[in-house]
Motif scaffolding. Sequence first.
Motif, short mmCIF file in Angstrom:
data_model
loop_
_atom_site.label_atom_id
_atom_site.label_comp_id
_atom_site.label_asym_id
_atom_site.label_seq_id
_atom_site.Cartn_x
_atom_site.Cartn_y
_atom_site.Cartn_z
N LYS A 140 0.84 -1.19 0.00
CA LYS A 140 0.00 0.00 0.00
C LYS A 140 0.88 1.24 0.00
O LYS A 140 2.03 1.21 0.45
CB LYS A 140 -0.96 0.00 1.19
CG LYS A 140 -0.30 -0.10 2.55
CD LYS A 140 -1.35 -0.22 3.65
CE LYS A 140 -1.98 -1.58 3.69
NZ LYS A 140 -2.88 -1.77 4.86
N ALA A 141 0.34 2.31 -0.53
CA ALA A 141 1.09 3.56 -0.65
C ALA A 141 1.67 3.99 0.69
O ALA A 141 1.00 3.90 1.72
CB ALA A 141 0.19 4.66 -1.21
N GLY A 142 2.93 4.41 0.66
CA GLY A 142 3.62 4.85 1.87
C GLY A 142 4.52 3.79 2.45
O GLY A 142 5.48 4.10 3.17
N LYS A 193 9.67 3.69 -2.16
CA LYS A 193 8.40 3.92 -1.48
C LYS A 193 7.26 3.70 -2.46
O LYS A 193 7.29 4.19 -3.60
CB LYS A 193 8.33 5.34 -0.92
CG LYS A 193 7.08 5.61 -0.09
CD LYS A 193 7.07 6.98 0.53
CE LYS A 193 7.89 7.03 1.79
NZ LYS A 193 7.68 8.30 2.55
N LEU A 194 6.27 2.92 -2.05
CA LEU A 194 5.14 2.60 -2.92
C LEU A 194 4.21 3.80 -3.05
O LEU A 194 3.96 4.53 -2.08
CB LEU A 194 4.38 1.40 -2.37
CG LEU A 194 5.19 0.11 -2.25
CD1 LEU A 194 4.37 -0.97 -1.55
CD2 LEU A 194 5.64 -0.38 -3.63
N GLN A 195 3.69 3.98 -4.27
CA GLN A 195 2.76 5.07 -4.56
C GLN A 195 1.50 4.51 -5.20
O GLN A 195 1.55 3.54 -5.96
CB GLN A 195 3.38 6.07 -5.53
CG GLN A 195 4.62 6.78 -5.05
CD GLN A 195 5.17 7.70 -6.12
OE1 GLN A 195 4.44 8.55 -6.64
NE2 GLN A 195 6.44 7.54 -6.45
N ALA A 196 0.38 5.14 -4.92
CA ALA A 196 -0.87 4.75 -5.57
C ALA A 196 -0.71 4.87 -7.08
O ALA A 196 -0.12 5.84 -7.58
CB ALA A 196 -2.02 5.63 -5.08
N LEU A 238 -2.57 -3.72 -8.05
CA LEU A 238 -2.60 -2.25 -8.10
C LEU A 238 -2.38 -1.69 -6.70
O LEU A 238 -3.09 -2.06 -5.76
CB LEU A 238 -3.94 -1.77 -8.65
CG LEU A 238 -4.23 -0.27 -8.55
CD1 LEU A 238 -3.30 0.53 -9.46
CD2 LEU A 238 -5.69 0.02 -8.88
N ILE A 239 -1.40 -0.81 -6.57
CA ILE A 239 -1.19 -0.11 -5.30
C ILE A 239 -2.18 1.05 -5.19
O ILE A 239 -2.34 1.83 -6.14
CB ILE A 239 0.27 0.42 -5.21
CG1 ILE A 239 1.28 -0.71 -5.36
CG2 ILE A 239 0.47 1.17 -3.88
CD1 ILE A 239 1.20 -1.81 -4.34
N THR A 240 -2.83 1.15 -4.04
CA THR A 240 -3.76 2.25 -3.77
C THR A 240 -3.35 2.91 -2.46
O THR A 240 -2.42 2.48 -1.79
CB THR A 240 -5.21 1.73 -3.66
OG1 THR A 240 -5.37 1.06 -2.40
CG2 THR A 240 -5.56 0.77 -4.78
N ASP A 241 -4.09 3.93 -2.08
CA ASP A 241 -3.82 4.57 -0.78
C ASP A 241 -4.29 3.69 0.37
O ASP A 241 -3.87 3.88 1.52
CB ASP A 241 -4.52 5.93 -0.71
CG ASP A 241 -3.82 6.96 -1.60
OD1 ASP A 241 -2.57 6.98 -1.61
OD2 ASP A 241 -4.51 7.73 -2.29
#
Length: 251
Positions: A140-142, A193-196, A238-241
């Motif tokens: 997940k994002a962050g 760092k993962l981003q949406a 899919l990465i989301t917030d």
Amino acid sequence: MSVTIKTAREIEKMREAGRLLEQVHDELENFIRPGVSTLEIDQLGEKIIRQMGCIPNFLHYNGYPASICVSVNDEVVHGIPKANRILQDGDIVSLDAGLIYQGYHSDAARTHAVGTISKEAQQLIDVTRQSFFEGIKFAKAGNHLYEISAAIGAYAEKFGYGVVRDLVGHGIGTSLHEDPEIPNFRQRRRGLKLQAGMTLAIEPMINQGRADVEWLDDDWTVVTEDGSLSAHYENTVLITDGEPEILTFTK
């Protein structure tokens, strides 16, 4: 490293590519039984993909000769389908497949039992699958990419399994393989760092024995060095917030 962030329009196309690929896997799972050749699995997979109006993205990719990677027992990945490779009761078979929908790729893998398999083989399949879900708890994002890697490896290694190190997951989008690479074991750094909007193909490859692998003379088929069974589980994510969305798994 060039990691792409997908727009809402691109995500919709990848979502559809993933939905269609899940249907392909569902149909192939129903086809698997003792007496079927690995070539028949490949031929059916290609037929389904093309009937959907899509393109099999593995076919001729870097020279790979088939649409579905069909890997049996000690074959980890990239098994080449053959008319004379007949599935037997007690085998396990990994199917890795992907397709292109309106220019966007999906990629997913499943390992299946052929007929009645041993408890040990079933546990390997189950743990490999669960290691993916342990990993994406961090998708997940962050968060950081290698938190996914560490969680996958830690879970599988609790069972004494070998986590393949020579092959990794990857980003995916308008190309089948994009940045970043995604190992399935702990790294020294945290990673990006993962981003949406990032889309990742996360794919644990887990061996019943040691982690070591080798390539056969066909330059494609990867097998366990010690001859132990191997399982493979992959989804396009899919990465989301918030929680990740698994594009190739909607059940």
